[in-house]
Design an enzyme around this catalytic site. Sequence first.
Site, PDB file in Angstrom:
ATOM      1  N   HIS A   5     -13.587  -3.017  -2.268  1.00  0.00           N
ATOM      2  CA  HIS A   5     -12.747  -2.528  -1.169  1.00  0.00           C
ATOM      3  C   HIS A   5     -13.167  -3.197   0.142  1.00  0.00           C
ATOM      4  O   HIS A   5     -13.137  -2.600   1.214  1.00  0.00           O
ATOM      5  CB  HIS A   5     -12.876  -1.002  -1.055  1.00  0.00           C
ATOM      6  CG  HIS A   5     -11.611  -0.289  -0.641  1.00  0.00           C
ATOM      7  ND1 HIS A   5     -10.775   0.342  -1.532  1.00  0.00           N
ATOM      8  CD2 HIS A   5     -11.045  -0.097   0.582  1.00  0.00           C
ATOM      9  CE1 HIS A   5      -9.761   0.896  -0.877  1.00  0.00           C
ATOM     10  NE2 HIS A   5      -9.906   0.646   0.409  1.00  0.00           N
ATOM     11  N   THR A  22      -5.508   2.452  -7.075  1.00  0.00           N
ATOM     12  CA  THR A  22      -6.822   2.275  -6.436  1.00  0.00           C
ATOM     13  C   THR A  22      -7.700   3.473  -6.766  1.00  0.00           C
ATOM     14  O   THR A  22      -7.335   4.620  -6.497  1.00  0.00           O
ATOM     15  CB  THR A  22      -6.646   2.114  -4.915  1.00  0.00           C
ATOM     16  OG1 THR A  22      -5.825   0.958  -4.698  1.00  0.00           O
ATOM     17  CG2 THR A  22      -7.989   1.914  -4.222  1.00  0.00           C
ATOM     18  N   SER A  47       0.818  -1.222   0.000  1.00  0.00           N
ATOM     19  CA  SER A  47       0.000   0.000   0.000  1.00  0.00           C
ATOM     20  C   SER A  47       0.845   1.263   0.000  1.00  0.00           C
ATOM     21  O   SER A  47       1.893   1.328   0.650  1.00  0.00           O
ATOM     22  CB  SER A  47      -0.891  -0.001   1.244  1.00  0.00           C
ATOM     23  OG  SER A  47      -1.524   1.244   1.400  1.00  0.00           O
ATOM     24  N   TYR A  78      -1.947   5.386  -4.519  1.00  0.00           N
ATOM     25  CA  TYR A  78      -3.009   6.392  -4.375  1.00  0.00           C
ATOM     26  C   TYR A  78      -2.476   7.671  -5.002  1.00  0.00           C
ATOM     27  O   TYR A  78      -1.389   8.144  -4.621  1.00  0.00           O
ATOM     28  CB  TYR A  78      -3.320   6.655  -2.897  1.00  0.00           C
ATOM     29  CG  TYR A  78      -4.304   5.691  -2.274  1.00  0.00           C
ATOM     30  CD1 TYR A  78      -5.550   5.456  -2.850  1.00  0.00           C
ATOM     31  CD2 TYR A  78      -4.004   5.041  -1.079  1.00  0.00           C
ATOM     32  CE1 TYR A  78      -6.461   4.582  -2.259  1.00  0.00           C
ATOM     33  CE2 TYR A  78      -4.917   4.164  -0.491  1.00  0.00           C
ATOM     34  CZ  TYR A  78      -6.135   3.936  -1.089  1.00  0.00           C
ATOM     35  OH  TYR A  78      -7.037   3.083  -0.514  1.00  0.00           O
ATOM     36  N   LYS A 109      -7.673  -0.731  -9.484  1.00  0.00           N
ATOM     37  CA  LYS A 109      -8.295  -1.496  -8.397  1.00  0.00           C
ATOM     38  C   LYS A 109      -9.594  -0.815  -7.949  1.00  0.00           C
ATOM     39  O   LYS A 109      -9.607   0.386  -7.657  1.00  0.00           O
ATOM     40  CB  LYS A 109      -7.330  -1.594  -7.217  1.00  0.00           C
ATOM     41  CG  LYS A 109      -7.935  -2.286  -5.983  1.00  0.00           C
ATOM     42  CD  LYS A 109      -6.867  -2.589  -4.951  1.00  0.00           C
ATOM     43  CE  LYS A 109      -7.425  -3.267  -3.713  1.00  0.00           C
ATOM     44  NZ  LYS A 109      -8.178  -2.394  -2.831  1.00  0.00           N
TER      45      LYS A 109
HETATM   46  C1  FNR Z   1      -7.841  -1.925   2.956  1.00  0.00           C
HETATM   47  N1  FNR Z   1      -7.867  -1.838   1.569  1.00  0.00           N
HETATM   48  C2  FNR Z   1      -6.971  -1.023   0.926  1.00  0.00           C
HETATM   49  N2  FNR Z   1      -6.964  -0.929  -0.435  1.00  0.00           N
HETATM   50  C3  FNR Z   1      -6.074  -0.160  -1.085  1.00  0.00           C
HETATM   51  O1  FNR Z   1      -6.094  -0.132  -2.305  1.00  0.00           O
HETATM   52  N3  FNR Z   1      -5.141   0.543  -0.389  1.00  0.00           N
HETATM   53  C4  FNR Z   1      -5.075   0.539   0.972  1.00  0.00           C
HETATM   54  O2  FNR Z   1      -4.224   1.169   1.569  1.00  0.00           O
HETATM   55  C5  FNR Z   1      -6.048  -0.260   1.663  1.00  0.00           C
HETATM   56  N4  FNR Z   1      -6.051  -0.295   3.029  1.00  0.00           N
HETATM   57  C6  FNR Z   1      -6.925  -1.118   3.687  1.00  0.00           C
HETATM   58  C7  FNR Z   1      -6.896  -1.188   5.080  1.00  0.00           C
HETATM   59  C8  FNR Z   1      -7.731  -2.065   5.744  1.00  0.00           C
HETATM   60  C9  FNR Z   1      -7.664  -2.139   7.245  1.00  0.00           C
HETATM   61  C10 FNR Z   1      -8.612  -2.903   5.017  1.00  0.00           C
HETATM   62  C11 FNR Z   1      -9.486  -3.899   5.723  1.00  0.00           C
HETATM   63  C12 FNR Z   1      -8.668  -2.822   3.644  1.00  0.00           C
HETATM   64  C13 FNR Z   1      -8.776  -2.691   0.789  1.00  0.00           C
HETATM   65  C14 FNR Z   1      -8.110  -4.026   0.480  1.00  0.00           C
HETATM   66  O3  FNR Z   1      -7.039  -3.868  -0.417  1.00  0.00           O
HETATM   67  C15 FNR Z   1      -9.089  -5.022  -0.170  1.00  0.00           C
HETATM   68  O4  FNR Z   1      -9.686  -4.457  -1.294  1.00  0.00           O
HETATM   69  C16 FNR Z   1     -10.184  -5.489   0.793  1.00  0.00           C
HETATM   70  O5  FNR Z   1      -9.723  -5.590   2.113  1.00  0.00           O
HETATM   71  C17 FNR Z   1     -10.693  -6.846   0.302  1.00  0.00           C
HETATM   72  O6  FNR Z   1     -11.700  -7.330   1.099  1.00  0.00           O
HETATM   73  P1  FNR Z   1     -11.491  -8.377   2.307  1.00  0.00           P
HETATM   74  O7  FNR Z   1     -10.508  -9.409   1.836  1.00  0.00           O
HETATM   75  O8  FNR Z   1     -11.013  -7.587   3.461  1.00  0.00           O
HETATM   76  O9  FNR Z   1     -12.872  -8.901   2.505  1.00  0.00           O
END
Ligand code: FNR
Length: 367
Positions: free
Chosen positions: A266, A168, A119, A142, A242
């Site tokens: 997400h 993303t 990330s 980002y 994404k």
């Molecule tokens: C995320 N997700 C996420 N996505 C992204 O593109 N950049 C990021 O920094 C983050 N940070 C993040 C933090 C936390 C605590 C969570 C739970 C999620 C989203 C992540 O990449 C992903 O799309 C989802 O978490 C997928 O769903 P599940 O596996 O949590 O059900």
Amino acid sequence: MSMQYAPFLDAIPQDLVSASDYSRYAKEHLPQTIYEYVVGGGADEITLNRNRQKLDDILISPSLLQDCTNGGTNTVCMDEKFRHPILLAPVAFQQLAHPDGEIATAQAADLLETGMIVSTLSTKPLEDIAENLTQPKWFQLYFQQSHEFTLSLVRRAEKAGYTKLVVTVDAPLHGIRNRAQRAGFVLPEDISAANLKDRPPLPRQSFDASQSIVFQGMMSEVPTWDDIAWLRTQTTLPIILKGVLSVADALKAKQLGVAGVVVSNHGGRTLDCLPTSIEMLPLIRQAVGPEYPLIFDSGIERGTDVFKALALGANLVCLGRPQFYALAVAGALGVAHLLRILREELEVTMSLAGTPTIKDISSDSLI
Ligand code: FNR
């Protein structure tokens, strides 16, 4: 099973045998505010809950008496080889889970031959994480408030050896995170985004009564399709978008030369009432054709979930929350154990479904 992991297992409680067990244990290992922030979704969590429901509704159609002795989970996607199709999704601020943060996650990914998407909001510098990864390593980008600063991140990712940029696009601002608000979650002062240390200060904004802090404020800095087209001219790294959830956006990405998309809501954390990724995946696959790379996330907790997503057209899948829970419970060891569980669950599913290789998994594998 695999002997090389045997020493690990003594350290893992006996009743910790699935990804959802890590979620249960994580509740005991994390401060309540952090747990609520991670587990929660947007607003009423309709999308979050539906992510599981829709995966659970799908049933597998087994094909019996197949010779699986030459089976395996190896796969190739966008010219990169994967030992198995399960990647670690970008998850921000991993020091909230464990002091070693993303370094521990990377070490586990490497041990279990797992690709990792790092990330922008990692708590360890992207360079330090990359040093721990010999598996496919992708950088999640980002967009920042200036193209110049965005580009500085891209250059760092290129230099550190990341092979894809995962941009993303579904979270230009947080969704309505009522659960995290109710729990009183705020980012602790000692946790910060290591990659953004040198970010120029944001200009102070003021709004008159006719303006909105959302539209004229937050949304004035977020990327559009033109910025994606611009980014393509700035880097040779393939770009993956994404957060794509519609056929129209997937087709637009493909037309624009985007290398692939992550079909994702997400993890139900942005706009509530979005469809689930598993509902949209087959429609998007049908529209973009059989060759266009599709990565899936949101709701994966089981090898059977991985199998269902592959059967409906995904080339790879990503795990979000489970990695955070495993990291909170047992650091690198926990993440490695989690990945091993998922990989073995996938192997068992493939064997019992009579689909010995990833290529054998198709919509015929589902009812
Ligand atoms: C995320 N997700 C996420 N996505 C992204 O593109 N950049 C990021 O920094 C983050 N940070 C993040 C933090 C936390 C605590 C969570 C739970 C999620 C989203 C992540 O990449 C992903 O799309 C989802 O978490 C997928 O769903 P599940 O596996 O949590 O059900």
